[in-house]
Design an enzyme around this catalytic site. Structure first.
Site: not given
Length: 216
Positions: A32, A37, A62, A95
């Site tokens: 994931d 990120y 996401k 997200h």
């Protein structure tokens, strides 16, 4: 979709490749990540170095809230594909439910399913009223709602709502992100001792026996 995967929040920089590669070598097949990120390229490199056939892996990413606000959702999805060097995304999530931009984003995601670049689409951090709004216009129903769940934040109401609507619940932060008292809780510790397991194993089993997908 595997029921147990590995999360990559805060896993960045050069060390990310080694950490993700280690997870794959240990047997994880679901990873994931997210645009926010900043590690999609490292995820792609770790996959290449691991040498595991793409079809054996399940990769989630996401769409970042900024991409939704700035009208750059298409570009962001294309960049996610390019950074990871893959032809498709197994699961693409919104997200966060950014007000005023969910419907437009969802319709774009549906187009990416139609053209084969995305296999499945879902949501993250959505509450029941967000889901109700989405289901009113969604041509493709969300398959997953990824929400924060751990022993101190059980979310039985939201997870139950997801399941009643045929949406799989996935838990992020399943161990309390390692910053809360779950890992030293005396009750969980006693359960772990009784079964000859670690506290982490007990908590993850709690998630899995609830029918949740989870990724520490």
């Amino acid at each position: 979709m595997p029921q147990l995967g590995v999360g990559t929040f805060l896993v960045t920089g050069d060390s990310a490749i080694g950490k993700i590669s280690s997870a794959l070598k240990m047997g994880y097949r679901m990873i994931d990540t997210a645009q926010g990120y900043g590690n999609e390229a490292q995820v792609g490199e770790a996959i290449r170095q691991a040498g595991i056939p793409r079809e054996e892996l399940f990769i989630t990413t996401k769409i970042a809230p900024d991409a939704m606000r700035n009208g750059t959702v298409c570009q962001s999805i294309d960049e996610s594909l390019a950074k990871r060097g893959t032809d498709y995304i197994d699961l693409l999530l919104i997200h966060w439910p950014v007000a005023g931009h969910i419907e437009e984003t969802w319709k774009i995601m549906e187009e990416y399913v139609d053209n084969g670049k995305v296999r499945s689409i879902g949501i993250s951090n959505f509450n029941p009223h967000h889901i109700d709004d989405l289901l009113a216009y969604a041509r493709i129903k969300p398959v997953v709602n990824q929400i924060e769940i751990h022993p101190y934040m059980t979310q039985y109401d939201v997870s139950g709502y997801n399941f009643r609507n045929g949406i799989q619940t996935e838990s992020w932060g399943p161990l309390g992100q390692g910053t809360t008292d779950e890992l030293t809780n005396p009750v969980i510790s006693e359960i772990a001792k009784h079964h000859g397991k670690s506290i982490v194993q007990v908590i993850l089993r709690w998630h899995m026996q609830r029918g949740l997908v989870t990724m520490p």
